[in-house]
Design a protein around this motif. Structure first.
Motif, short mmCIF file in Angstrom:
data_model
loop_
_atom_site.label_atom_id
_atom_site.label_comp_id
_atom_site.label_asym_id
_atom_site.label_seq_id
_atom_site.Cartn_x
_atom_site.Cartn_y
_atom_site.Cartn_z
N ILE A 289 0.82 -1.27 0.11
CA ILE A 289 0.06 0.13 -0.02
C ILE A 289 0.77 1.29 -0.06
O ILE A 289 0.59 2.24 -0.74
CB ILE A 289 -1.06 -0.01 1.21
N PRO A 290 1.92 1.41 0.75
CA PRO A 290 2.74 2.61 0.75
C PRO A 290 3.29 2.83 -0.61
O PRO A 290 3.44 3.76 -1.34
CB PRO A 290 3.79 2.41 1.86
N MET A 293 0.47 3.81 -3.04
CA MET A 293 0.43 5.31 -2.79
C MET A 293 1.32 6.24 -3.58
O MET A 293 1.02 7.17 -3.97
CB MET A 293 0.42 5.63 -1.52
N VAL A 296 0.93 6.21 -7.25
CA VAL A 296 -0.02 6.89 -7.78
C VAL A 296 0.24 8.36 -7.56
O VAL A 296 -0.22 9.03 -8.37
CB VAL A 296 -1.39 6.44 -6.76
N TYR A 297 0.70 8.71 -6.43
CA TYR A 297 1.15 10.30 -6.30
C TYR A 297 2.09 10.54 -7.42
O TYR A 297 1.77 11.63 -8.04
CB TYR A 297 1.84 10.40 -4.75
#
Length: 329
Positions: A289-290, A293, A296-297
């Motif tokens: 998940i990190p 993220m 995606v960022y």
């Protein structure tokens, strides 16, 4: 007459002194008066008047360098007289005991804690000694009494006073009887001693057997006591172990009963606090998940940058065309 003393050396070089013999001078028994004494050269140091003989502890020895100043000597004498006068004045000023009344007199009384017997009688002891006589008294002669009476003689024929064969028989009977009696006594004593030895040997054998039996019984009793103590120790050890096992079983049962409701609550609390987790879920939450993220960022950042650049280009193109239309009009 002159006496010559001479010193010389021997062939080896050693010093040798020799003097001729001389007679002793005649001297009086008592000391001569001082005005008649003549100067004598003493050869022996014991006759020199300058040598001190006897006890020298109580003698007053003058210093080697005596003070020769007369003023100092006079000052010392005045100080000595002044000290003597001061002592006399103190004695006169000291309170004295009043005189005794008529018919009485003062006596000395001891005021110390321990009394001491005072006496004017000097303890004396007489000792006498007897010397030997000058000459020994000669030995006394033997006393020989004077002869008195008349000498008389007689003749005794053989067999008149004593017959040996007749008189010796009772003596022989007594001797033989005594010898036989003594022999019988000795034989009886030997038999009695042999009997006593036999009895003593039998008694010692019985005593040794009894001692052996006593020792056997003591050893048996000792083994029994040791066996009893060992059995008692084993029994105590078994009881101790049984008690420990019972305590352990009771502690285990109590622990199981106590932990039966405690374990689910503890596990639930630990699970809720995150101590117990799924590895896949934990990996997704901590790693995937990190990363997702971040990606995606980054993608959104690139897209936003591209849009901003496109908007800038479109704005520039629109501005240029607007300027061109204004110029064309």
């Amino acid at each position: 007459m002159a006496f010559v003393s001479q010193g010389q050396r021997d062939p080896k070089g050693n010093y040798i002194f020799s003097s001729r013999p001389r007679p002793v001078e005649n001297r009086s028994r008592y000391r001569e008066p001082r005005h008649e004494q003549t100067h004598i050269t003493f050869g022996n140091i014991m006759h020199d008047r300058r040598v001190v003989r006897g006890n020298t502890y109580a003698q007053h020895i003058l210093p080697v360098m005596a003070p020769s100043d007369p003023d100092e000597v006079q000052r010392q004498q005045e100080n000595r007289r002044r000290n003597i006068a001061r002592k006399r004045g103190k004695e006169l000023l000291r309170t004295r005991t009043p005189e005794a009344l008529q018919g009485r007199k003062h006596i000395d009384v001891q005021t110390e804690r321990y009394l001491e017997e005072l006496s004017d009688v000097i303890v004396a002891k007489d000792i006498e000694c007897q010397t030997d006589a000058f000459l020994d008294r000669p030995a006394s002669p033997l006393f020989i009494p004077a002869k008195s009476g008349r000498d008389v003689e007689t003749q005794i024929e053989e067999g008149e006073l004593f017959d040996f064969n007749t008189e010796v028989q009772p003596v022989l009977e007594v001797l033989v009887g005594k010898v036989i009696e003594q022999s019988l006594w000795e034989v009886m004593e030997e038999e009695e001693l042999a009997c006593l030895r036999t009895q003593q040997r039998v008694f010692e054998e019985l005593r040794n057997n009894e001692l052996a039996e006593v020792m056997r019984l003591q050893e048996q009793e000792r083994r029994r006591s040791e066996e009893k103590e060992r059995r008692m120790a084993q029994q105590k050890e078994v009881l101790k172990k049984e008690k420990e096992v019972a305590e352990k079983i009771a502690a285990r049962a109590y622990t199981q009963q106590y932990l039966s409701g405690l374990l689910p609550a503890v596990f639930t609390s630990l699970r809720s606090q995150g101590y117990f987790y799924d590895p896949v879920q934990n990996d997704i939450e901590t790693n995937f998940i990190p990363w997702l993220m971040v990606e995606v960022y980054n993608s959104l950042e690139r897209r936003y940058t591209a849009r901003h650049l496109l908007d800038t280009i479109i704005h520039d193109v629109v501005q240029k065309r607007l300027e061109m239309f204004k110029e064309a009009e």
